[in-house]
Design an enzyme around this catalytic site. Structure first.
Site, PDB file in Angstrom:
ATOM      1  N   ALA A  53      -7.060 -35.562  -5.326  1.00 52.72           N
ATOM      2  CA  ALA A  53      -8.345 -35.443  -6.020  1.00 52.72           C
ATOM      3  C   ALA A  53      -9.276 -34.526  -5.252  1.00 52.72           C
ATOM      4  O   ALA A  53      -9.156 -34.364  -4.036  1.00 52.72           O
ATOM      5  CB  ALA A  53      -8.983 -36.822  -6.202  1.00 52.72           C
ATOM      6  N   ASP A  54     -10.206 -33.941  -5.983  1.00 53.04           N
ATOM      7  CA  ASP A  54     -11.232 -33.109  -5.363  1.00 53.04           C
ATOM      8  C   ASP A  54     -12.509 -33.230  -6.179  1.00 53.04           C
ATOM      9  O   ASP A  54     -12.461 -33.280  -7.411  1.00 53.04           O
ATOM     10  CB  ASP A  54     -10.798 -31.648  -5.294  1.00 53.04           C
ATOM     11  CG  ASP A  54     -11.778 -30.808  -4.487  1.00 53.04           C
ATOM     12  OD1 ASP A  54     -11.762 -30.921  -3.247  1.00 53.04           O
ATOM     13  OD2 ASP A  54     -12.586 -30.072  -5.095  1.00 53.04           O
TER      14      ASP A  54
END
Length: 222
Positions: free
Chosen positions: A82-83
């Protein structure tokens, strides 16, 4: 030796060092292993926010997958990357490099509406992969310069996109938001749960895993 409980006889691997993402998964009842996923977060000029977070999330998941397989993990285990970024007036705000940059970010956010994008990627060693993105609108109240400096002095802005954490002291800077709160914290759990369900991983169909010296193996199932 660490004992891990996960659904469907597979392990969930979080390719992130973020304590907030780990907290969100734990709060929903998921067990998982964490691995480091060091990738360059330099973004090309002109890239859209959605493309940026999806691309970085996928790169993190792939880096986590490589690390996991190198340590003996199964090709069927699911790697989650995730970012998160903050976008104000079409400008992407990442993590501040220092207090001066944190002050500039918070000053710009004061009294404005910004958007928090989180990209989520799922991959496995069998070649399956997907990525998506979730956006939440966040409305900051007008802040005084003193409030900004006091918040920076807490140290909370340092490792957070946009220089604030809505789940902590930074919540006092926010007037309201529209959309997923967990997305602003770092992982849109409504979306994550739905996608993991599609991948066949839930909280039922439990299998017991042991992780010893970084090498996972199934011990038994119920």
């Amino acid at each position: 030796m660490v004992t891990i409980w996960l659904g469907s006889g597979r392990m969930l691997v979080l390719a992130s060092a973020s304590p907030r993402r780990a907290m969100l998964l734990e709060a929903e009842g998921f067990s998982f292993i964490r691995v480091e996923a060091d990738v360059s977060e330099v973004l090309p000029q002109g890239i859209s926010p959605e493309s940026a977070v999806k691309g970085l999330a996928l790169r993190k998941a792939q880096a986590g997958l490589n690390r996991w397989l190198n340590h003996g993990g199964s090709r069927e285990d699911i790697i989650l990357g995730a970012d998160t970024i903050v976008v104000l007036n079409q400008q992407i705000l990442g993590k501040p490099r220092d207090e001066e940059e944190a002050e500039a970010m918070l000053t710009a956010l004061s009294g404005q509406t910004h958007y928090v994008y989180t990209g989520v990627a799922l991959v496995n060693g069998a070649g399956r992969q997907e990525c998506g993105a979730v956006c939440t609108a966040v409305f900051f109240r007008s802040l005084t310069h003193e409030e900004i400096l006091e918040y920076i002095a807490t140290g909370e802005p340092v490792d957070k996109a946009g220089a604030y954490g809505i789940q902590g002291l930074g919540g006092h800077l926010v007037d309201h938001y529209e959309g997923s709160l967990s997305n602003v914290i770092g992982l849109p759990m409504e979306y994550v749960k739905e996608r993991l369900s599609v991948w066949g991983m839930g909280l039922g169909d439990i299998a017991l895993h042991e992780v010893k010296d970084g090498l996972p193996s199934v011990k038994g199932s119920t």
